[in-house]
Write a protein that holds these residues in place. Structure first.
Motif, PDB file in Angstrom:
ATOM      1  N   PHE A 177       0.663   0.548  -1.400  1.00 13.29           N
ATOM      2  CA  PHE A 177       1.683   0.594  -2.339  1.00 13.29           C
ATOM      3  C   PHE A 177       2.382  -0.816  -2.426  1.00 13.29           C
ATOM      4  O   PHE A 177       2.556  -1.477  -3.639  1.00 13.29           O
ATOM      5  CB  PHE A 177       2.945   1.807  -2.142  1.00 13.29           C
ATOM      6  N   GLU A 178       2.439  -1.578  -1.199  1.00  7.62           N
ATOM      7  CA  GLU A 178       3.209  -2.898  -1.106  1.00  7.62           C
ATOM      8  C   GLU A 178       2.186  -3.949  -1.815  1.00  7.62           C
ATOM      9  O   GLU A 178       2.779  -4.914  -2.283  1.00  7.62           O
ATOM     10  CB  GLU A 178       3.318  -3.072   0.169  1.00  7.62           C
ATOM     11  N   LEU A 179       0.920  -3.499  -1.855  1.00  8.56           N
ATOM     12  CA  LEU A 179      -0.126  -4.419  -2.365  1.00  8.56           C
ATOM     13  C   LEU A 179      -0.348  -4.117  -3.670  1.00  8.56           C
ATOM     14  O   LEU A 179      -0.887  -4.759  -4.521  1.00  8.56           O
ATOM     15  CB  LEU A 179      -1.491  -4.385  -1.477  1.00  8.56           C
ATOM     16  N   GLY A 180       0.451  -3.204  -4.346  1.00  2.63           N
ATOM     17  CA  GLY A 180       0.389  -2.723  -5.680  1.00  2.63           C
ATOM     18  C   GLY A 180      -0.857  -1.980  -6.037  1.00  2.63           C
ATOM     19  O   GLY A 180      -1.223  -2.067  -7.373  1.00  2.63           O
ATOM     20  N   ARG A 181      -1.561  -1.456  -5.126  1.00  3.24           N
ATOM     21  CA  ARG A 181      -2.932  -0.787  -5.429  1.00  3.24           C
ATOM     22  C   ARG A 181      -2.630   0.738  -6.062  1.00  3.24           C
ATOM     23  O   ARG A 181      -3.441   1.293  -6.698  1.00  3.24           O
ATOM     24  CB  ARG A 181      -3.756  -0.871  -4.520  1.00  3.24           C
ATOM     25  N   ILE A 182      -1.491   1.395  -5.477  1.00  2.00           N
ATOM     26  CA  ILE A 182      -1.084   2.700  -5.982  1.00  2.00           C
ATOM     27  C   ILE A 182       0.281   2.766  -6.355  1.00  2.00           C
ATOM     28  O   ILE A 182       0.833   1.896  -6.087  1.00  2.00           O
ATOM     29  CB  ILE A 182      -1.595   3.704  -4.704  1.00  2.00           C
ATOM     30  N   ARG A 183       0.531   4.003  -6.791  1.00  2.00           N
ATOM     31  CA  ARG A 183       2.051   4.205  -7.401  1.00  2.00           C
ATOM     32  C   ARG A 183       2.779   4.781  -6.292  1.00  2.00           C
ATOM     33  O   ARG A 183       2.204   5.330  -5.425  1.00  2.00           O
ATOM     34  CB  ARG A 183       1.796   5.087  -8.727  1.00  2.00           C
ATOM     35  N   SER A 184       3.932   4.839  -6.428  1.00  3.28           N
ATOM     36  CA  SER A 184       4.970   5.386  -5.275  1.00  3.28           C
ATOM     37  C   SER A 184       4.891   6.887  -5.208  1.00  3.28           C
ATOM     38  O   SER A 184       4.844   7.530  -3.984  1.00  3.28           O
ATOM     39  CB  SER A 184       6.406   5.041  -5.847  1.00  3.28           C
ATOM     40  N   THR A 185       4.356   7.624  -6.152  1.00  4.58           N
ATOM     41  CA  THR A 185       4.215   9.086  -5.994  1.00  4.58           C
ATOM     42  C   THR A 185       3.045   9.558  -4.827  1.00  4.58           C
ATOM     43  O   THR A 185       3.284  10.307  -4.188  1.00  4.58           O
ATOM     44  CB  THR A 185       3.557   9.669  -7.451  1.00  4.58           C
ATOM     45  N   SER A 186       2.126   8.453  -4.797  1.00  2.78           N
ATOM     46  CA  SER A 186       1.183   8.698  -3.740  1.00  2.78           C
ATOM     47  C   SER A 186       1.628   8.511  -2.336  1.00  2.78           C
ATOM     48  O   SER A 186       1.462   9.360  -1.454  1.00  2.78           O
ATOM     49  CB  SER A 186      -0.001   7.703  -3.635  1.00  2.78           C
TER      50      SER A 186
END
Length: 463
Positions: free
Chosen positions: A210-219
């Motif tokens: 998430f911090e790398l912007g690869r997934i959303r916060s819901t994951s």
């Protein structure tokens, strides 16, 4: 007295037929008691083999720590101690019933045993009179009244001994089941703890993604929720462990405390069973034998009720040592007498007939209870055999399933890191693995519990 004895002998010859009947086991339905564990349409063939239920409990439960707990329970459990006291009570009652055949001897009477009196002629002179009465009486048991009561008490004593063995077998199985429950909960706690660590790693991995912007916060939220769910499961298993330890402590007569124990995987229980059903069930099951002893007791109660219709014959003697009318030169003398009585009930407002009818109906009830105890025993053996085979088969399937799911979790995580799968697939794979591992631990416990149930159903509780 002579006439009384002649009449008694004649009455005995004419009316005593059937009074001294002994209990004989009636026919009971014991065919097809146990269903075949594999074929739903068949029943097991009765085999004259050594019954699994005859094994001493130390040969069935080989875990040294469990053996120590069972031994302590046999020494300190309150229910088992009370069952032993019930046996002692009936032993005392039987002793009294046996003494009923002996004469009753009494010394003394309700009348004054000594008097001091003055005369009208010379008030200064006193007359001392004393007496010491002794009497003995014996009820002639020509019609089996006392005998049938004694036999009934004997059957009740045997029933109490059977109850003691039933309590003992139940205690052994209760301690074993509680012990195995603790082992299952320990294993499940270990599994959830390991899965909690795995889910935490997954949560941390997704946090980085998430911090790398690869997934959303819901994951990340879903991964965190899975981790927190595992934490609640850990707390629940710890609660159940504490409650089970308290229950087991009570069974062994102790205050609640931590129980020293082994592991689920270290247990070794018999896997081959020779049930020896049919006759063995009648011989080994303490509750079945107790039900038959209650039946025998009711049989003798019927004989007692019948004997009430016959005459009651009592013979006895009395003697009194007294100085009454003995004169001044003879300080005392014995006065003796013999007596006999015969009482024949004629009309007692239907009480004797009603008592006999009630006794006969109680005998029929006892027979029904005995038949039901036999059928119940067969039912319990059938269920234990089916449960063991079913859980054993499920355990083998779960083992194979765990191997597949473990590989699935590894592959899914590897694909996720290379963007070949979604976060949902990772969480689903982990939850499926957790479920399979918990089910495997439950199946192993249920299989052990089935062995305990079968041992008890076959009349376990041997020395």
């Amino acid at each position: 007295m002579k006439k009384i004895m002649i009449f008694a002998a004649a009455t005995l010859l004419m009316g005593s037929c059937g009074v001294y009947n002994k209990y004989e086991r009636p026919d009971v339905n014991a065919t097809g008691l146990v269903r075949d564990a594999y074929n739903d349409a068949d029943t097991l063939v009765v085999q004259d083999t050594a019954s699994f239920g005859n094994l001493p409990w130390r040969e069935v439960f080989t875990d040294p720590q469990l053996q120590s707990l069972i031994q302590q329970g046999l020494e300190k459990n309150a229910n088992l101690l009370n069952a032993a006291l019930n046996v002692q009570m009936y032993e005392a009652m039987l002793k009294a019933a046996k003494l009923a055949f002996l004469p009753a001897v009494n010394i003394g009477s309700t009348q004054p045993m000594g008097t001091i009196a003055t005369t009208h002629i010379d008030p200064s002179v006193t007359t001392k009179t004393y007496s010491l009465p002794v009497s003995a009486s014996w009820t002639v048991d020509l019609f089996g009244n006392v005998l049938s009561q004694k036999r009934s008490t004997q059957m009740k004593l045997l029933a109490m001994k059977d109850n003691q063995m039933a309590v003992r077998a139940s205690l052994i199985s209760g301690i074993a089941n509680s012990y195995y429950t603790l082992l299952m909960l320990d294993e499940q706690l270990r599994i959830v703890t390991e899965m909690s660590q795995m889910s935490k790693e997954t949560w941390e991995m997704m946090q980085k993604q998430f911090e790398l912007g690869r997934i959303r916060s819901t994951s990340v939220q879903s991964a965190q929720a899975a981790y927190l769910n595992n934490q609640t499961q850990i707390n629940e298993f710890k609660r159940q462990i504490r409650a089970t330890e308290n229950a087991l402590s009570l069974l062994i007569g102790d205050a609640g405390h931590q129980i020293s124990r082994s592991t689920l995987g270290a247990q070794s229980l018999p896997a081959e069973f020779k049930t020896g059903v049919g006759v063995a069930l009648l011989a080994n099951r303490p509750d079945v034998h107790q039900a038959e002893m209650n039946l025998a007791s009711c049989f003798h109660d019927v004989q007692t009720a019948r004997s009430k219709f016959y005459p009651s014959i009592t013979i006895g003697a009395s003697a009194t040592f007294t100085n009454g009318n003995a004169g001044t030169m003879n300080p005392g003398k014995w006065i003796t007498s013999l007596f006999g009585s015969l009482t024949q009930p004629i009309f007692n407002r239907g009480a004797l007939t009603a008592n006999l009818k009630v006794s006969q109906l109680q005998y029929e009830q006892a027979f029904n209870n005995w038949q039901n105890a036999i059928l119940k025993a067969g039912n319990e053996v059938s269920n234990a055999l089916v449960n063991y085979n079913s859980y054993d088969a499920n355990g083998k399937i779960e083992t194979e399933r765990i191997e597949v799911l473990t590989k699935n979790v590894e592959d899914t995580k590897a694909l996720y890191q290379s963007s070949g799968s979604s976060y949902l697939e990772v969480l689903t794979a982990q939850q499926q693995l957790l479920s399979a591992q918990l089910s495997k631990a439950t199946d192993d416990f249920n299989k052990m519990q089935s062995v305990v149930s079968l041992y008890t159903a076959l009349g376990g509780g041997g020395k």
